[in-house]
Write a protein that holds these residues in place. Structure first.
Motif, PDB file in Angstrom:
ATOM      1  N   GLN A   1     -84.577 -35.144  64.185  1.00 13.90           N
ATOM      2  CA  GLN A   1     -84.728 -33.983  65.071  1.00 13.90           C
ATOM      3  C   GLN A   1     -83.529 -33.042  64.942  1.00 13.90           C
ATOM      4  O   GLN A   1     -83.684 -31.814  64.941  1.00 13.90           O
TER       5      GLN A   1
ATOM      6  N   ASP B   1     -82.594 -29.438  66.378  1.00 20.94           N
ATOM      7  CA  ASP B   1     -82.676 -29.861  67.777  1.00 20.94           C
ATOM      8  C   ASP B   1     -81.274 -30.267  68.258  1.00 20.94           C
ATOM      9  O   ASP B   1     -80.808 -31.375  67.991  1.00 20.94           O
TER      10      ASP B   1
ATOM     11  N   ALA C   1     -81.034 -33.442  70.509  1.00 19.29           N
ATOM     12  CA  ALA C   1     -81.054 -34.720  69.799  1.00 19.29           C
ATOM     13  C   ALA C   1     -79.652 -35.074  69.305  1.00 19.29           C
ATOM     14  O   ALA C   1     -79.225 -36.226  69.397  1.00 19.29           O
TER      15      ALA C   1
END
Length: 198
Positions: A12, A17, A20
């Motif tokens: 991720q 992200d 994450a």
């Protein structure tokens, strides 16, 4: 190897992200900070170094090999950064406070034993401050993080024989200095590494 959860977070994070990656930081912030603190001896500097290590790891995520332990890779980045910092300032200090739990595991020791252990810790502190940064890193990674010779070699960009040589030299120097201290209570400060080739 990474756990399934770590692998998911890494995947991720590679897709952008940030949440994450924040989970990875939360998971590993203590061991990274502890390594930096043992290397640099100053809490504020260790916090800065840990943040820098996580930032560098984030920038290098695409080069991370998932077959390698993520924490080993992360600690390698932190160790390199700390060595660079030590070389820049040329004067290093090793806080003995960070070693107290390692040397005083039994809170119920008597005052005489506690005094003897405290003296030994002070001697070790003095010896460690005299080591070149790469030797200190090798000692910390081996004895506080249980890195293998190969992991230390990977972490410090050295060959395995070079790691073995550094560890052997460091252990021998520590032993010699301890013997010297036992023989000469008025222990004179000197640096056995001054004439050693890095």
């Amino acid at each position: 190897m990474v756990t399934d959860t770590e692998a998911a977070w890494l995947e991720q994070a590679l897709k952008g992200d940030d949440e994450a990656y924040s989970r990875l930081v939360e998971t590993y912030q203590n061991p990274v900070f502890n390594l930096c603190y043992r290397m640099l001896g100053d809490e504020a500097e260790a916090e800065d170094a840990a943040q820098e290590a996580f930032w560098r790891a984030y920038q290098a995520l695409k080069r991370y090999d998932p077959n390698r332990s993520f924490i080993t890779w992360l600690l390698s980045i932190a160790a390199h950064y700390c060595i660079d910092q030590q070389r820049k300032r040329r004067f290093t200090s090793f806080s003995i406070d960070s070693l107290e739990e390692d040397f005083l595991p039994d809170g119920g020791v008597g005052p005489e034993k506690a005094a003897a252990q405290s003296e030994q810790s002070q001697i070790l502190h003095q010896m460690l401050t005299q080591m070149p940064a790469p030797d200190r890193a090798a000692i910390v990674l081996r004895y506080w993080y249980d890195f293998t010779d190969q992991e230390i070699a990977d972490a410090l960009s050295l060959t395995v024989p070079a790691v073995k040589s550094r560890l052997h030299r460091a252990r021998r120097a520590l032993a010699e200095q301890m013997q010297q201290h036992i023989k000469e209570p008025a222990y004179a400060e000197r640096n056995p590494y001054e004439s050693s080739a890095l």
